[in-house]
Design a protein around this motif. Structure first.
Motif, PDB file in Angstrom:
ATOM      1  N   PHE A  13       0.951  -1.180   0.052  1.00 50.88           N
ATOM      2  CA  PHE A  13      -0.034  -0.239   0.535  1.00 50.88           C
ATOM      3  C   PHE A  13       0.616   0.583  -0.219  1.00 50.88           C
ATOM      4  O   PHE A  13      -0.003   2.102  -0.637  1.00 50.88           O
ATOM      5  CB  PHE A  13      -0.664  -0.143   1.503  1.00 50.88           C
ATOM      6  CG  PHE A  13      -1.809   0.984   1.258  1.00 50.88           C
ATOM      7  CD1 PHE A  13      -3.163   0.507   0.707  1.00 50.88           C
ATOM      8  CD2 PHE A  13      -2.180   2.181   1.668  1.00 50.88           C
ATOM      9  CE1 PHE A  13      -4.118   1.876  -0.085  1.00 50.88           C
ATOM     10  CE2 PHE A  13      -3.286   3.168   1.723  1.00 50.88           C
ATOM     11  CZ  PHE A  13      -4.496   3.058   0.928  1.00 50.88           C
ATOM     12  N   CYS A  14       1.887   1.144   0.467  1.00 44.00           N
ATOM     13  CA  CYS A  14       3.151   2.035   0.291  1.00 44.00           C
ATOM     14  C   CYS A  14       3.812   1.694   0.522  1.00 44.00           C
ATOM     15  O   CYS A  14       4.507   0.711   0.167  1.00 44.00           O
ATOM     16  CB  CYS A  14       3.074   3.117   1.944  1.00 44.00           C
ATOM     17  SG  CYS A  14       3.585   2.396   3.539  1.00 44.00           S
ATOM     18  N   ALA A  15       5.028   2.596   0.209  1.00 47.92           N
ATOM     19  CA  ALA A  15       7.128   2.273   0.413  1.00 47.92           C
ATOM     20  C   ALA A  15       6.975   1.886   1.704  1.00 47.92           C
ATOM     21  O   ALA A  15       8.476   1.634   1.805  1.00 47.92           O
ATOM     22  CB  ALA A  15       7.626   3.528  -0.424  1.00 47.92           C
ATOM     23  N   HIS A  16       6.878   1.917   2.535  1.00 49.66           N
ATOM     24  CA  HIS A  16       7.344   0.656   4.254  1.00 49.66           C
ATOM     25  C   HIS A  16       7.821  -0.527   4.022  1.00 49.66           C
ATOM     26  O   HIS A  16       8.870  -0.722   4.200  1.00 49.66           O
ATOM     27  CB  HIS A  16       6.407   1.201   5.028  1.00 49.66           C
ATOM     28  CG  HIS A  16       6.401   0.138   6.793  1.00 49.66           C
ATOM     29  ND1 HIS A  16       7.655   1.112   7.260  1.00 49.66           N
ATOM     30  CD2 HIS A  16       7.316  -0.870   6.960  1.00 49.66           C
ATOM     31  CE1 HIS A  16       8.338   0.599   8.201  1.00 49.66           C
ATOM     32  NE2 HIS A  16       7.434  -0.731   7.932  1.00 49.66           N
ATOM     33  N   ALA A  17       7.192  -1.185   2.953  1.00 48.55           N
ATOM     34  CA  ALA A  17       7.835  -2.609   3.288  1.00 48.55           C
ATOM     35  C   ALA A  17       8.885  -2.578   2.105  1.00 48.55           C
ATOM     36  O   ALA A  17       9.937  -3.231   2.320  1.00 48.55           O
ATOM     37  CB  ALA A  17       6.559  -3.810   3.108  1.00 48.55           C
ATOM     38  N   PRO A  18       8.721  -2.199   0.885  1.00 47.42           N
ATOM     39  CA  PRO A  18      10.020  -2.060   0.024  1.00 47.42           C
ATOM     40  C   PRO A  18      11.068  -1.827   0.683  1.00 47.42           C
ATOM     41  O   PRO A  18      12.298  -1.626   0.580  1.00 47.42           O
ATOM     42  CB  PRO A  18       9.837  -1.326  -1.190  1.00 47.42           C
ATOM     43  CG  PRO A  18       8.076  -1.405  -1.327  1.00 47.42           C
ATOM     44  CD  PRO A  18       7.815  -1.428   0.520  1.00 47.42           C
ATOM     45  N   GLY A  19      10.830  -0.293   1.383  1.00 45.79           N
ATOM     46  CA  GLY A  19      11.807  -0.025   1.839  1.00 45.79           C
ATOM     47  C   GLY A  19      12.556  -0.795   3.232  1.00 45.79           C
ATOM     48  O   GLY A  19      14.003  -1.083   3.128  1.00 45.79           O
ATOM     49  N   ALA A  20      11.774  -1.772   3.387  1.00 44.72           N
ATOM     50  CA  ALA A  20      12.700  -2.185   4.013  1.00 44.72           C
ATOM     51  C   ALA A  20      12.602  -3.606   3.911  1.00 44.72           C
ATOM     52  O   ALA A  20      14.177  -3.825   4.618  1.00 44.72           O
ATOM     53  CB  ALA A  20      11.135  -3.067   5.779  1.00 44.72           C
ATOM     54  N   VAL A  21      13.259  -4.336   2.921  1.00 48.22           N
ATOM     55  CA  VAL A  21      13.007  -5.654   2.192  1.00 48.22           C
ATOM     56  C   VAL A  21      13.995  -4.836   1.433  1.00 48.22           C
ATOM     57  O   VAL A  21      15.210  -5.886   1.083  1.00 48.22           O
ATOM     58  CB  VAL A  21      12.279  -6.190   1.358  1.00 48.22           C
ATOM     59  CG1 VAL A  21      11.443  -7.008   2.317  1.00 48.22           C
ATOM     60  CG2 VAL A  21      11.378  -5.356   0.524  1.00 48.22           C
ATOM     61  N   GLU A  22      14.484  -3.797   0.864  1.00 45.62           N
ATOM     62  CA  GLU A  22      15.983  -3.710   0.623  1.00 45.62           C
ATOM     63  C   GLU A  22      16.689  -4.076   0.958  1.00 45.62           C
ATOM     64  O   GLU A  22      17.515  -4.066  -0.075  1.00 45.62           O
ATOM     65  CB  GLU A  22      15.710  -2.624  -0.285  1.00 45.62           C
ATOM     66  CG  GLU A  22      17.000  -1.814  -1.277  1.00 45.62           C
ATOM     67  CD  GLU A  22      17.049   0.106  -2.055  1.00 45.62           C
ATOM     68  OE1 GLU A  22      17.574   0.614  -2.566  1.00 45.62           O
ATOM     69  OE2 GLU A  22      15.940   0.329  -2.099  1.00 45.62           O
ATOM     70  N   PRO A  23      17.177  -3.326   1.903  1.00 45.87           N
ATOM     71  CA  PRO A  23      18.692  -4.110   2.535  1.00 45.87           C
ATOM     72  C   PRO A  23      18.811  -5.582   2.575  1.00 45.87           C
ATOM     73  O   PRO A  23      19.951  -6.767   2.668  1.00 45.87           O
ATOM     74  CB  PRO A  23      18.714  -3.287   4.193  1.00 45.87           C
ATOM     75  CG  PRO A  23      17.050  -2.815   3.795  1.00 45.87           C
ATOM     76  CD  PRO A  23      16.616  -2.572   2.654  1.00 45.87           C
ATOM     77  N   LEU A  24      17.520  -6.123   3.213  1.00 44.86           N
ATOM     78  CA  LEU A  24      17.830  -7.541   3.304  1.00 44.86           C
ATOM     79  C   LEU A  24      18.151  -8.214   2.056  1.00 44.86           C
ATOM     80  O   LEU A  24      18.815  -8.560   1.563  1.00 44.86           O
ATOM     81  CB  LEU A  24      16.555  -8.003   3.286  1.00 44.86           C
ATOM     82  CG  LEU A  24      15.807  -9.670   3.847  1.00 44.86           C
ATOM     83  CD1 LEU A  24      16.980  -9.981   4.151  1.00 44.86           C
ATOM     84  CD2 LEU A  24      14.890  -9.937   4.048  1.00 44.86           C
ATOM     85  N   GLY A  25      17.492  -8.237   0.489  1.00 43.56           N
ATOM     86  CA  GLY A  25      18.235  -8.232  -0.796  1.00 43.56           C
ATOM     87  C   GLY A  25      19.524  -8.418  -0.394  1.00 43.56           C
ATOM     88  O   GLY A  25      20.148  -9.121  -1.482  1.00 43.56           O
ATOM     89  N   SER A  26      19.515  -6.777  -0.391  1.00 43.69           N
ATOM     90  CA  SER A  26      21.006  -6.709  -1.211  1.00 43.69           C
ATOM     91  C   SER A  26      22.206  -7.553  -0.293  1.00 43.69           C
ATOM     92  O   SER A  26      23.766  -7.016  -0.512  1.00 43.69           O
ATOM     93  CB  SER A  26      21.704  -5.198  -1.604  1.00 43.69           C
ATOM     94  OG  SER A  26      21.831  -4.445   0.488  1.00 43.69           O
ATOM     95  N   ALA A  27      21.725  -7.998   1.127  1.00 37.60           N
ATOM     96  CA  ALA A  27      22.638  -8.451   1.857  1.00 37.60           C
ATOM     97  C   ALA A  27      23.416  -9.442   1.486  1.00 37.60           C
ATOM     98  O   ALA A  27      24.349 -10.811   1.327  1.00 37.60           O
ATOM     99  CB  ALA A  27      21.888  -8.385   3.410  1.00 37.60           C
ATOM    100  N   ILE A  28      22.153 -10.704   1.616  1.00 36.15           N
ATOM    101  CA  ILE A  28      21.935 -11.275   0.697  1.00 36.15           C
ATOM    102  C   ILE A  28      22.779 -11.709  -0.733  1.00 36.15           C
ATOM    103  O   ILE A  28      23.425 -12.580  -1.194  1.00 36.15           O
ATOM    104  CB  ILE A  28      20.466 -12.589   0.662  1.00 36.15           C
ATOM    105  CG1 ILE A  28      19.752 -12.412   1.684  1.00 36.15           C
ATOM    106  CG2 ILE A  28      20.723 -13.781  -0.255  1.00 36.15           C
ATOM    107  CD1 ILE A  28      17.939 -12.760   1.510  1.00 36.15           C
ATOM    108  N   LYS A  29      22.770 -10.564  -0.933  1.00 34.84           N
ATOM    109  CA  LYS A  29      22.841 -10.580  -2.693  1.00 34.84           C
ATOM    110  C   LYS A  29      24.670 -10.749  -2.576  1.00 34.84           C
ATOM    111  O   LYS A  29      25.719 -11.442  -3.324  1.00 34.84           O
ATOM    112  CB  LYS A  29      22.959  -9.442  -3.422  1.00 34.84           C
ATOM    113  CG  LYS A  29      23.698  -9.029  -4.589  1.00 34.84           C
ATOM    114  CD  LYS A  29      23.227  -7.920  -5.525  1.00 34.84           C
ATOM    115  CE  LYS A  29      24.043  -7.537  -6.789  1.00 34.84           C
ATOM    116  NZ  LYS A  29      23.435  -6.257  -7.813  1.00 34.84           N
ATOM    117  N   TYR A  30      25.172  -9.547  -1.551  1.00 36.26           N
ATOM    118  CA  TYR A  30      26.390  -9.635  -1.689  1.00 36.26           C
ATOM    119  C   TYR A  30      27.251 -10.422  -0.799  1.00 36.26           C
ATOM    120  O   TYR A  30      28.283 -10.820  -0.469  1.00 36.26           O
ATOM    121  CB  TYR A  30      26.670  -8.540  -0.895  1.00 36.26           C
ATOM    122  CG  TYR A  30      26.586  -6.899  -2.418  1.00 36.26           C
ATOM    123  CD1 TYR A  30      27.213  -7.056  -3.238  1.00 36.26           C
ATOM    124  CD2 TYR A  30      25.793  -6.449  -2.184  1.00 36.26           C
ATOM    125  CE1 TYR A  30      26.731  -6.479  -4.335  1.00 36.26           C
ATOM    126  CE2 TYR A  30      25.385  -5.352  -3.370  1.00 36.26           C
ATOM    127  CZ  TYR A  30      26.091  -5.578  -4.323  1.00 36.26           C
ATOM    128  OH  TYR A  30      25.835  -4.610  -4.796  1.00 36.26           O
TER     129      TYR A  30
END
Length: 451
Positions: free
Chosen positions: A407-424
């Motif tokens: 509904f808003c940008a809260h969740a996308p912001g919350a998981v962005e660091p998670l996705g990048s941490a798993i990536k690297y």
């Protein structure tokens, strides 16, 4: 928070020509009150706007200057102002300053409000004139008690000087300004959740459209801008568009300067006003002084907890929205955090996702259930009890909670660091998967959300 400097920063004198936001700061860190502010050319831009500029000209000047929102989203300010209705019969309009600043690792607005409260008031006064708003609110994070005290004193000083209230500067224009302290929710950084909270409602984001410019506070046209955004307005009006645009480094499509900082185990954590387009390496090495002795930079976030992690080799990226996008994340608030080589990324992400899960308003299912699910999985991996498929499940959640899925940008912001941490740093996550003979299919592991 006092501005600090290190290395080349010691040789740079803050001046009106190069540091429009911070040149008035006192060396002792005390607040600049009305007499001193006016002695330093304070309210000169407001007088110019009231005496020499039509309201539409103010809007066009801000648009031409290329000022963008400094709260993290980066929406063009002049465009946002242009969305306010032109209908002169609508005589009740509101201007809201978003001073909730609850993004972890971010404290730039606090410094401005505590030390330069009149700069914010002048910025709001000019903006109110441009937008024909008769009342303004500074929606302030409740924990910022010093900022609240200083802002309230500055408002009273401005009223006594005829700079707020009725018939400001003899123009016939009225503008009242109030400081409103919130109850402390991260979600209030979203403008429509802020509006709901100001009205005394639960701080849930609203469906858009209608946008606040059409239906905002108490159903009236409303404009919401960040503290740092509004503090840029006096310099733009006072010194002009071309000068303001010239402040940014070559290659940057963001104009002006930005309050940037570095926290973590760096030698000189702090906050500096720098031109858009400086590199992350300049910010990290020349201003923050690099890592403390005995620590090595593992990764960094460029602009708050809701931005993705970057590696040391990404430090050469330019600090503006497009420059940071080239290396795979967002500029955010521009206050970076260094992660040293002693930090386990699983533990760091578990801590972050716990914060974001607790701060969810609970309105939409992906955020309400998905973020606690990620916390459960990260806790298991952190304790060495993860199961095969858990990392894939986390990556699935990153996709399910991404932009456009909530509904808003809260969740996308919350998981962005998670996705990048798993990536690297995927091996650190894999190290927490317990040995087992039977793999559990991704997204099939039973987890009781909220238990």
């Amino acid at each position: 928070m006092t501005l600090t400097s290190f290395g080349p920063a010691n040789r740079i004198k803050r001046s009106p020509e190069t540091h429009p936001l911070t040149w008035r700061l006192r060396d002792d860190g005390e607040a600049v009150w009305l007499d001193e502010y006016q002695a330093k050319n304070g309210y000169a831009a407001a007088r110019k706007a009231f005496a020499d500029m039509a309201q539409d000209d103010i809007v066009q000047t801000v648009k031409d200057a290329g000022l963008k929102g400094r709260g993290g989203a980066g929406f063009p300010t002049g465009v946002k102002w242009g969305l306010m209705p032109k209908d002169e019969s609508i005589d009740i309009r509101y201007l809201l300053c978003n001073a909730d600043e609850m993004e972890p690792n971010t404290w730039k607005d606090r410094m401005l409000m505590e030390q330069l409260p009149h700069l914010l008031i002048e910025g709001m006064l000019i903006s109110a004139r441009a937008l024909k708003t008769y009342r303004g609110y500074i929606f302030l994070r409740g924990e910022y008690t010093t900022a609240a005290k200083h802002l309230n004193r500055a408002v009273e000083e401005a009223k006594a000087a005829g700079l707020l209230g009725k018939n400001i500067l003899g123009s016939g224009f009225d503008f009242e300004l109030f400081v409103h302290t919130g109850a402390g929710r991260y979600i209030c950084g979203e403008e429509t959740a802020l509006i709901n909270s100001l009205e005394g409602r639960r701080a849930n984001p609203r469906s858009k459209p209608p946008f606040p410019a059409a239906v905002g506070v108490w159903g009236k046209p409303t404009c919401v801008n960040n503290v740092e955004t509004l503090c840029n307005v006096p310099a733009i009006i006072g010194d002009g568009v071309e000068w303001y645009k010239s402040l940014a480094r070559e290659g940057s499509d963001d104009m002006g300067t930005k309050l940037m900082g570095f926290s973590g185990k760096v030698k000189n954590p702090g906050l500096w006003e720098l031109p858009f387009g400086v590199t992350g390496r300049e910010l990290f090495e020349d201003y923050a002084g690099g890592m403390r002795d005995g620590f090595k930079l593992k990764c960094w976030q460029p602009g708050g907890a809701g931005t993705g992690f970057l590696l040391p080799e990404h430090l050469d990226a330019q600090m503006y929205a497009g420059g940071i996008a080239k290396v795979g994340t967002r500029m955010g608030t521009g206050l970076a955090m260094a992660v040293d080589d002693s930090v386990n990324m699983v533990s760091l992400l578990r801590n972050m996702e716990q914060f974001f899960a607790r701060e969810s308003c609970g309105f939409c299912t992906p955020c309400r259930d998905g973020l606690p699910w990620s916390v459960k999985l990260l806790m298991a991996i952190e304790n060495g009890e993860g199961q095969p498929g858990d990392i894939e499940t986390l990556l699935g959640l990153v996709g399910f909670l991404g932009p456009g899925k909530t509904f808003c940008a809260h969740a996308p912001g919350a998981v962005e660091p998670l996705g990048s941490a798993i990536k690297y740093f995927r091996p650190e996550f894999e190290a927490g998967i317990a040995p087992t003979s039977a793999a559990v299919p991704p997204l099939a592991r039973p987890i009781v959300v909220g238990a």
